[in-house]
Every structure is written in structure tokens, then in C-alpha cells.
Scaffold this motif. Structure first.
Motif, PDB file in Angstrom:
ATOM      1  N   PHE A  47       1.715  -0.842 -14.708  1.00 16.82           N
ATOM      2  CA  PHE A  47       2.123  -2.187 -15.095  1.00 16.82           C
ATOM      3  C   PHE A  47       2.506  -2.259 -16.565  1.00 16.82           C
ATOM      4  N   ASP A  48       3.369  -3.211 -16.843  1.00 24.19           N
ATOM      5  CA  ASP A  48       3.557  -3.676 -18.214  1.00 24.19           C
ATOM      6  C   ASP A  48       2.660  -4.896 -18.433  1.00 24.19           C
ATOM      7  N   HIS A  49       2.489  -5.291 -19.688  1.00 24.54           N
ATOM      8  CA  HIS A  49       1.699  -6.473 -20.053  1.00 24.54           C
ATOM      9  C   HIS A  49       0.254  -6.389 -19.558  1.00 24.54           C
ATOM     10  N   VAL A  50      -0.333  -5.223 -19.708  1.00 23.58           N
ATOM     11  CA  VAL A  50      -1.746  -5.073 -19.348  1.00 23.58           C
ATOM     12  C   VAL A  50      -2.633  -5.826 -20.339  1.00 23.58           C
TER      13      VAL A  50
ATOM     14  N   ARG B  57       5.738 -15.961 -32.370  1.00 21.71           N
ATOM     15  CA  ARG B  57       4.295 -15.800 -32.548  1.00 21.71           C
ATOM     16  C   ARG B  57       3.800 -14.561 -31.790  1.00 21.71           C
ATOM     17  N   ASP B  58       2.816 -13.917 -32.350  1.00 15.14           N
ATOM     18  CA  ASP B  58       2.227 -12.731 -31.731  1.00 15.14           C
ATOM     19  C   ASP B  58       1.125 -13.184 -30.783  1.00 15.14           C
ATOM     20  N   VAL B  59       1.524 -13.616 -29.595  1.00 16.38           N
ATOM     21  CA  VAL B  59       0.575 -14.112 -28.601  1.00 16.38           C
ATOM     22  C   VAL B  59       0.832 -13.426 -27.268  1.00 16.38           C
ATOM     23  N   VAL B  60      -0.209 -13.348 -26.455  1.00 17.01           N
ATOM     24  CA  VAL B  60      -0.061 -12.850 -25.087  1.00 17.01           C
ATOM     25  C   VAL B  60       0.564 -13.965 -24.254  1.00 17.01           C
ATOM     26  N   TYR B  61       1.566 -13.644 -23.477  1.00 15.75           N
ATOM     27  CA  TYR B  61       2.304 -14.670 -22.747  1.00 15.75           C
ATOM     28  C   TYR B  61       2.561 -14.309 -21.289  1.00 15.75           C
ATOM     29  N   SER B  62       2.051 -13.142 -20.834  1.00 13.34           N
ATOM     30  CA  SER B  62       2.345 -12.690 -19.474  1.00 13.34           C
ATOM     31  C   SER B  62       1.160 -11.934 -18.911  1.00 13.34           C
ATOM     32  N   GLY B  63       1.032 -12.027 -17.587  1.00 16.78           N
ATOM     33  CA  GLY B  63       0.085 -11.178 -16.900  1.00 16.78           C
ATOM     34  C   GLY B  63       0.718  -9.845 -16.550  1.00 16.78           C
ATOM     35  N   PRO B  64      -0.019  -8.973 -15.876  1.00 22.05           N
ATOM     36  CA  PRO B  64       0.522  -7.656 -15.501  1.00 22.05           C
ATOM     37  C   PRO B  64       1.799  -7.783 -14.677  1.00 22.05           C
ATOM     38  N   VAL B  65       2.782  -6.986 -15.027  1.00 20.04           N
ATOM     39  CA  VAL B  65       4.074  -6.975 -14.327  1.00 20.04           C
ATOM     40  C   VAL B  65       4.320  -5.553 -13.820  1.00 20.04           C
ATOM     41  N   TYR B  66       4.625  -5.443 -12.532  1.00 22.66           N
ATOM     42  CA  TYR B  66       4.857  -4.143 -11.921  1.00 22.66           C
ATOM     43  C   TYR B  66       5.931  -3.351 -12.656  1.00 22.66           C
ATOM     44  N   ARG B  67       5.627  -2.049 -12.926  1.00 25.75           N
ATOM     45  CA  ARG B  67       6.596  -1.177 -13.595  1.00 25.75           C
ATOM     46  C   ARG B  67       7.028  -0.022 -12.696  1.00 25.75           C
TER      47      ARG B  67
END
Length: 488
Positions: free
Chosen positions: A394-397, A371-381
Motif C-alpha cells: 500500500f501507499d499512505h501507510v 500543510r504537512d498533514v495525513v490526508y489518506s488511508g492505505p491505498v492499494y499499490r
């Protein structure tokens, strides 16, 4: 011996022979169970050596012959979601299991925050009264220990529907996870609740897996010297390694599953650095033994809790454990639900299990169900130093960075070459965070939410998922030299 005694002995022998002759299934096969859809379905059990065993489900039937040791196993063809059906197993006797559903089957395991029930969660009365999901079902595995791998649990098991009579005793995380999946997928959901509060990860790993590690195998070798009777009388799951794998995981293999959700780590925080290897070791161990490839494995990162009050200055074992959990995402088909915003400073058992279940379900909907859903908060890149400032990317902005509970960003620290961290001023610039401190003119490292209790840290994305704690440095962790030991 008198005539009565001889007759009694003959009767007992015949009874034992009749018992041995019966085709038998593992206890997890029971009325109301959920079998995994769209995958070949493993069915196994025991019978007389050489006995022909037939298994029927829906429109298909398979047969096999029991081995010389009386074990048998066959694989039914994959079935689409549906039911109820009957599972019929016949040899010299016939077993008929009714109300069998085909859907999604998930292992729910870990320690007390997975064992935690709906009845003890937020809005419990409302949740229990509103539970009308007959296609969501749970089977709870008895909490037992064993020094050797068991092929079955001792007592009969019961699959129970999610209704007001039953759901109060369901794993709360598992139930709220299943409820979200059911609403999105509209297929039966089966939960296998095999959890035990306060347990360490080493008790959930097989002896063979532990023996492959040069430090962990030392504990196994000490364990092997303990008299079998001493181990058998032991009821503490943490007293020796592998006890819960033997008694609460091995009996479930090879029941066909979709994947597993896991909430554990509090009891390993003192050895957080070692958890970097022990946690992925367990995941790989389970995957290998189930033989279903890299099945999905989603876990909950430790929530905020005062614990020992650890911070960057004194060392935070809980922050290091969260880091070890996050590093496990290097394994395929793993996912992490960040929960530092929904913990409880004074209670290691936060009551908000609804959001935990929702966040795990979002991961599953993305990773397992496409499914095309948001599943994560910001992750340090990455981070870059520009003079006295550091810029964090960050990733997952997902829609942009934002804060909750305060206008300014809270939770960042910054340090120079002396490794002393100071609270940082942080501001959102587009999809980055810029941090600085008048005390640190030449920054070398940045940390976010690096504490046992980082509950005031407030960086989120616009979709409402919290940022995962992180550090940019690789300075020696406080738990670097803490190892699992078993003293004879």
C-alpha cells in the motif's frame, strides 16, 4: 386609445427604459458575500450598451464599458484575506454591497448527501448551539432546472453567517469542511451550496461537453428534439441531461473560487462503469468554463449502504462506482475522502457528516494549502503471489497498518482462475497484508471491501484513515454495458 391609456403606456415605457439603464450584478453578488483571496476577482453584470461601469473594492477601482449586448466584465486585482469591505459598482446608478469578506470560496455540489443539512446530522442541537463563526458564510442556490444555460438565477440570493439562527440549514458536509479549514487557516470561508438530492451526474454537465462523447451525445440529440415548452415545464432534474448545469452552475461562472467539494454517485451506481468517463468529464468541463486552471476538486467516495446487497459473487454496483470515483484521482488536484466506515447499512444518508468534512479538509490542507498533514488511508499499490498466499502493498501507510472494531483484519476476499471469491484470512505484516484461503490454493486475484455495504471492513492506518476499497483483477464489471439513454 384615450389620454389616460396613452399616459400609462408612456409611463410603462419609461419604467422599462429606466430598468434597462440600471447597472446590474448577478444575484450571487450580495451583502455579506465572500470573495476569493489571492486571485484576480471577476466582477460582471449588465448595463446599457456603451455605458461606463466603475467597480471599487477596498483601495482599488477599475472601470470598463458595457458591450453592445449590455454585458460587462472586469477583473479586480488579487486581495489578501480580510474585510469587511464595500463593493461599489456605479454607472448611471450605484450599487453598494456591504460586509464583503475576502477569503476562501468553495463550491459545494452533488446530490442529497451534500444537500443534507446540519440540522439533520449527528449531535445537531449541540452543533447548532455552538456555531459561532461569523466569517463562515453560505449562499444556497435555488433548485431549478433549465433547458438552456442561464446567465443568472431568478431570485435574490442571501449570504448567511454560520450562527445558531442560520447554520441548521447549511450543507452539513460543507459546514464541517469549512469549520476545519477556518480553524487551520483563520480566514473567511465562503460556501456556494448548489446541490440537489437524487441527481445523476449527466444533469450537471454542459451540453457541449456531453456532445464530445460518442455515446453520451446520443442522449443530447434526443434531448434537442424535445419541444422547448415541454422542457421548460419539466421540474425533474434527471429527466433530461444538462438541466442543472444550465440552471445551477452556469449562473455562477465566472465567480472566482478556490475549488469544489462534491458528494454524488449514488444515482449513477447502476452505470458505474460509464461513470469512469462521465465524472472526470464533468470536472474538466467545470474547470474549462471557469477558466481558473485545474482548480482543486475533492469528492466523497460512497459510504457503506445495503443498496441492492451486491457482493463479488453477484456483482456490486456500489463497489464499481467507488472504483470509478477512485480512478478519477488521475486528474490533477483531485482528492477522495473514503467513508465506508461511517456509513449506515439501512440509511443512504449517514448522519456522521462531521468526519466527512474533516477528511475533505485534510485533503485540502495538504493539496491546496501545502500543510504537512495525513490526508489518506492505505491505498492499494501492488500484489505478489507466493504459492497459496498473496501479499498486498500500500501507499499512505502513515505510521503503519492497523484494524478497528476487531483484532483480525476483515474485508478481504481471494479468488483463483475460476473467478469465485472466498473470504480470505488476512494478517498484517509490517506495511503489507498477507491473504490466503484454504479453498484457493492458486490465487489469481484479491479484493477488499468489494460490496455495496462493506461497513465491517476494518483496515486503517495509524492516523485513523480507512483503506480505500480495491480489486487486483480486471475482470468484466457488472455495469460494463449499462449506458445513459434518453428515449424520445
Amino acid at each position: 386609445m384615450n389620454k389616460y391609456s396613452i399616459t400609462l403606456c408612456i409611463g410603462l415605457m419609461l419604467s422599462i427604459q429606466a430598468l434597462i439603464a440600471d447597472v446590474r450584478l448577478p444575484q450571487i453578488f450580495a451583502n455579506g458575500m465572500v470573495l476569493q483571496r489571492n486571485q484576480p476577482i471577476a466582477v460582471w453584470g449588465w448595463a446599457d450598451p456603451g455605458e461606463q461601469v466603475k467597480v471599487g473594492l477596498n483601495t482599488q477601482q477599475q472601470e470598463t464599458t458595457a458591450n453592445a449586448d449590455g454585458t460587462w466584465k472586469l477583473t479586480l486585482s488579487a486581495e489578501e484575506a480580510g474585510g469587511p469591505f464595500q463593493l461599489v459598482v456605479s454607472g448611471k446608478n450605484t450599487l453598494t454591497l456591504s460586509d464583503v469578506l475576502i477569503g476562501e470560496v468553495w463550491i459545494c455540489s452533488g446530490q442529497s448527501n451534500m444537500q443534507w443539512t446540519v440540522a439533520n446530522s449527528d449531535r445537531a442541537e449541540q452543533e447548532i448551539a455552538g456555531a459561532n463563526y461569523p466569517q463562515i458564510r453560505q449562499v444556497e442556490i435555488p433548485r431549478k432546472t433549465s433547458g438552456v444555460p442561464l446567465d443568472d438565477v431568478e431570485e435574490p440570493l442571501e449570504w448567511k453567517e454560520a450562527n445558531p439562527q442560520n447554520v441548521g440549514n447549511f450543507t452539513a458536509v460543507g459546514y464541517f469542511y469549512a469549520r476545519e479549514l477556518y480553524k487551520q487557516l483563520n480566514v473567511p470561508i465562503g460556501l456556494i451550496n448548489t446541490s440537489w438530492g437524487g441527481t445523476i451526474v449527466e444533469t450537471w454537465i454542459s451540453k457541449e461537453a456531453l456532445e464530445k462523447d460518442k455515446s453520451l451525445k446520443r442522449a443530447v440529440h434526443v434531448f434537442e428534439q424535445v419541444p422547448a415548452d415541454t422542457v421548460r415545464k419539466n421540474t425533474d432534474p434527471n429527466h433530461y441531461p444538462t438541466l442543472l448545469f444550465n440552471a445551477m452552475i452556469n449562473p455562477l461562472i465566472p465567480y472566482t473560487i478556490k475549488g469544489a467539494i462534491w458528494y454524488q454517485g449514488e444515482s449513477n451506481a447502476g452505470r458505474a462503469y460509464e461513470y469512469r468517463k462521465s465524472f472526470p468529464m464533468m470536472i474538466k468541463d467545470w474547470r474549462k468554463r471557469w477558466g481558473l486552471g485545474d482548480f482543486p476538486f475533492y469528492f466523497v467516495q460512497l459510504a457503506s449502504f445495503k443498496a441492492a446487497g451486491g457482493i463479488s459473487a453477484t456483482g456490486s454496483t456500489w463497489a464499481e462506482l467507488r472504483e470509478a470515483q477512485h480512478m478519477t484521482l488521475s486528474l490533477p488536484h483531485t482528492g477522495e475522502a473514503v467513508t465506508i466506515d461511517i456509513g449506515n447499512t439501512d440509511d443512504i444518508h449517514p448522519r456522521n457528516k462531521q468526519d466527512v468534512g474533516k477528511r475533505l479538509a485534510a485533503i485540502a490542507l495538504h493539496d491546496s494549502y501545502g500543510r504537512d498533514v495525513v490526508y489518506s488511508g492505505p491505498v492499494y499499490r501492488k500484489f505478489e503471489i507466493n504459492g497459496a498466499q498473496a501479499t498486498i502493498s500500500f501507499d499512505h501507510v502513515n505510521g503503519g497498518l492497523t484494524t478497528k472494531g476487531a483484532d483480525k483484519v476483515v474485508g478481504f476476499e481471494i479468488a483463483g482462475a475460476d473467478k469465485h471469491f472466498y473470504p480470505a484470512e488476512a494478517r498484517i505484516e509490517g506495511e503489507t497484508i498477507v491473504v490466503s484461503s484454504p479453498t484457493v490454493t492458486k490465487p489469481k486475484a484479491v479484493r477488499y471491501a468489494w460490496a455495496d455495504d462493506p461497513g465491517k471492513s476494518n483496515l486503517f492506518n495509524e492516523e485513523g484513515f480507512p483503506a480505500s476499497p480495491f480489486r487486483t483483477d480486471n475482470w468484466t464489471p457488472a455495469t460494463k454495458n449499462a449506458v445513459y439513454e434518453l428515449k424520445n
